[in-house]
Design a protein around this motif. Structure first.
Motif, PDB file in Angstrom:
ATOM      1  N   ASN A 168       0.828  -1.194   0.000  1.00 12.46           N
ATOM      2  CA  ASN A 168       0.000   0.000   0.000  1.00 12.46           C
ATOM      3  C   ASN A 168       0.871   1.256   0.000  1.00 12.46           C
ATOM      4  O   ASN A 168       0.600   2.205  -0.735  1.00 12.46           O
ATOM      5  CB  ASN A 168      -0.945   0.003   1.205  1.00 12.46           C
ATOM      6  N   CYS A 195       2.235   1.715  -3.489  1.00 13.11           N
ATOM      7  CA  CYS A 195       1.229   2.247  -4.420  1.00 13.11           C
ATOM      8  C   CYS A 195       1.014   3.739  -4.202  1.00 13.11           C
ATOM      9  O   CYS A 195       0.840   4.491  -5.171  1.00 13.11           O
ATOM     10  CB  CYS A 195      -0.088   1.491  -4.267  1.00 13.11           C
ATOM     11  N   LEU A 196       1.016   4.174  -2.962  1.00 14.71           N
ATOM     12  CA  LEU A 196       0.833   5.599  -2.680  1.00 14.71           C
ATOM     13  C   LEU A 196       2.053   6.403  -3.109  1.00 14.71           C
ATOM     14  O   LEU A 196       1.915   7.481  -3.697  1.00 14.71           O
ATOM     15  CB  LEU A 196       0.561   5.809  -1.191  1.00 14.71           C
ATOM     16  N   GLU A 240       2.324   6.502  -6.873  1.00 14.81           N
ATOM     17  CA  GLU A 240       1.078   7.030  -7.441  1.00 14.81           C
ATOM     18  C   GLU A 240       0.525   6.102  -8.524  1.00 14.81           C
ATOM     19  O   GLU A 240       0.201   6.523  -9.633  1.00 14.81           O
ATOM     20  CB  GLU A 240       1.296   8.434  -7.986  1.00 14.81           C
ATOM     21  N   PRO A 289      -2.217   4.063 -10.359  1.00 13.44           N
ATOM     22  CA  PRO A 289      -3.664   4.280 -10.487  1.00 13.44           C
ATOM     23  C   PRO A 289      -4.472   3.186  -9.782  1.00 13.44           C
ATOM     24  O   PRO A 289      -4.028   2.039  -9.653  1.00 13.44           O
ATOM     25  CB  PRO A 289      -3.907   4.233 -11.998  1.00 13.44           C
ATOM     26  N   GLU A 290      -5.673   3.553  -9.358  1.00 18.52           N
ATOM     27  CA  GLU A 290      -6.556   2.611  -8.638  1.00 18.52           C
ATOM     28  C   GLU A 290      -6.826   1.347  -9.447  1.00 18.52           C
ATOM     29  O   GLU A 290      -6.957   0.267  -8.876  1.00 18.52           O
ATOM     30  CB  GLU A 290      -7.885   3.301  -8.314  1.00 18.52           C
ATOM     31  N   GLU A 291      -6.912   1.472 -10.758  1.00 19.52           N
ATOM     32  CA  GLU A 291      -7.229   0.311 -11.602  1.00 19.52           C
ATOM     33  C   GLU A 291      -6.116  -0.731 -11.552  1.00 19.52           C
ATOM     34  O   GLU A 291      -6.375  -1.928 -11.646  1.00 19.52           O
ATOM     35  CB  GLU A 291      -7.427   0.737 -13.069  1.00 19.52           C
ATOM     36  N   LYS A 292      -4.882  -0.299 -11.413  1.00 22.06           N
ATOM     37  CA  LYS A 292      -3.750  -1.227 -11.421  1.00 22.06           C
ATOM     38  C   LYS A 292      -3.371  -1.710 -10.023  1.00 22.06           C
ATOM     39  O   LYS A 292      -2.642  -2.685  -9.893  1.00 22.06           O
ATOM     40  CB  LYS A 292      -2.546  -0.569 -12.074  1.00 22.06           C
ATOM     41  N   GLN A 293      -3.864  -1.046  -8.990  1.00 22.43           N
ATOM     42  CA  GLN A 293      -3.491  -1.437  -7.627  1.00 22.43           C
ATOM     43  C   GLN A 293      -3.963  -2.836  -7.286  1.00 22.43           C
ATOM     44  O   GLN A 293      -3.244  -3.594  -6.632  1.00 22.43           O
ATOM     45  CB  GLN A 293      -4.039  -0.431  -6.613  1.00 22.43           C
ATOM     46  N   ALA A 294      -5.142  -3.201  -7.731  1.00 21.77           N
ATOM     47  CA  ALA A 294      -5.656  -4.550  -7.440  1.00 21.77           C
ATOM     48  C   ALA A 294      -4.743  -5.619  -8.036  1.00 21.77           C
ATOM     49  O   ALA A 294      -4.473  -6.641  -7.402  1.00 21.77           O
ATOM     50  CB  ALA A 294      -7.072  -4.696  -7.974  1.00 21.77           C
TER      51      ALA A 294
END
Length: 60
Positions: free
Chosen positions: A22, A25-26, A29, A31-36
């Motif tokens: 996490n 990812c922060l 930066e 994107p939310e789509e690739k974080q999963a």
């Protein structure tokens, strides 16, 4: 006895790895789509590592 200790250890490791993922990812930066996808990939690889470690401990 070994399996119960190893399960606690594995949960601790997975929790800490997810916190670090996490943070990554922060910081980067992502994107939310690739974080999963990032989380899924890292969790699968860590799970494989933990299972292979358990098998090595079990048969050593």
């Amino acid at each position: 006895m070994i399996i119960s200790i190893f399960i606690v250890f594995a949960i601790f490791i997975l929790f800490n790895i997810n916190k670090l993922t996490n943070s990554l990812c922060l910081q980067k930066e992502i994107p939310e789509e690739k974080q999963a996808k990032v989380f899924r990939t890292i969790n699968v690889l860590i799970t494989i590592l933990l299972i292979s470690s358990y098998i090595e401990i079990l048969y050593t």
